[in-house]
Write a protein that holds these residues in place. Sequence first.
Motif, PDB file in Angstrom:
ATOM      1  N   ALA A   1       9.849   8.884  -7.515  1.00 60.83           N
ATOM      2  CA  ALA A   1      10.055   9.118  -9.157  1.00 60.83           C
ATOM      3  C   ALA A   1       9.312   9.534  -9.425  1.00 60.83           C
ATOM      4  O   ALA A   1       8.203  10.203  -8.979  1.00 60.83           O
TER       5      ALA A   1
ATOM      6  N   VAL B   1       5.468   0.825 -12.115  1.00 62.09           N
ATOM      7  CA  VAL B   1       4.781   1.532 -10.482  1.00 62.09           C
ATOM      8  C   VAL B   1       5.148  -0.298  -9.744  1.00 62.09           C
ATOM      9  O   VAL B   1       5.432   0.307  -8.370  1.00 62.09           O
TER      10      VAL B   1
ATOM     11  N   LEU C   1       8.831  -0.261  -8.926  1.00 61.23           N
ATOM     12  CA  LEU C   1       8.935   0.490  -7.767  1.00 61.23           C
ATOM     13  C   LEU C   1       8.400   0.273  -6.599  1.00 61.23           C
ATOM     14  O   LEU C   1       9.671   1.038  -6.044  1.00 61.23           O
TER      15      LEU C   1
ATOM     16  N   ILE D   1       5.593   8.321  -6.118  1.00 67.56           N
ATOM     17  CA  ILE D   1       5.707   8.405  -7.342  1.00 67.56           C
ATOM     18  C   ILE D   1       5.038   9.735  -7.840  1.00 67.56           C
ATOM     19  O   ILE D   1       3.822   9.901  -7.676  1.00 67.56           O
TER      20      ILE D   1
END
Length: 108
Positions: free
Chosen positions: A3, A38, A41, A49
């Motif tokens: 991500a 976060v 995810l 990330i």
Amino acid sequence: MKALILAASKRSQPRVRFTNGSRSLWPIGGVPLLERIVTSLKQHEVVEIAISLDHKSWSTIHHLGYGKRWGVHIHYSLDQIFPGSAGAAKRLEWFLDESFIVFSGSIY
């Protein structure tokens, strides 16, 4: 999957005078926006990330650290000038070596 969170801001974006720190840390329901992203995810098993920040975003780095609290790995890209969406991805080309998802991590 990885991500990329875009949290750098253009200097021309409107400023809100009552805030201290990064807009990406503004609380939504008592939890900072980036922390919500976060956490989401991680729930979807995305643990690698990258976050693109402007060079004055030390409060964000201090708050999130390197992601250990959420069981993820966070990498930062600090930009002196606003790189735009594609510019941020290009700067992190070394990291984005597989499929990735992009999130906006700033509100204004």
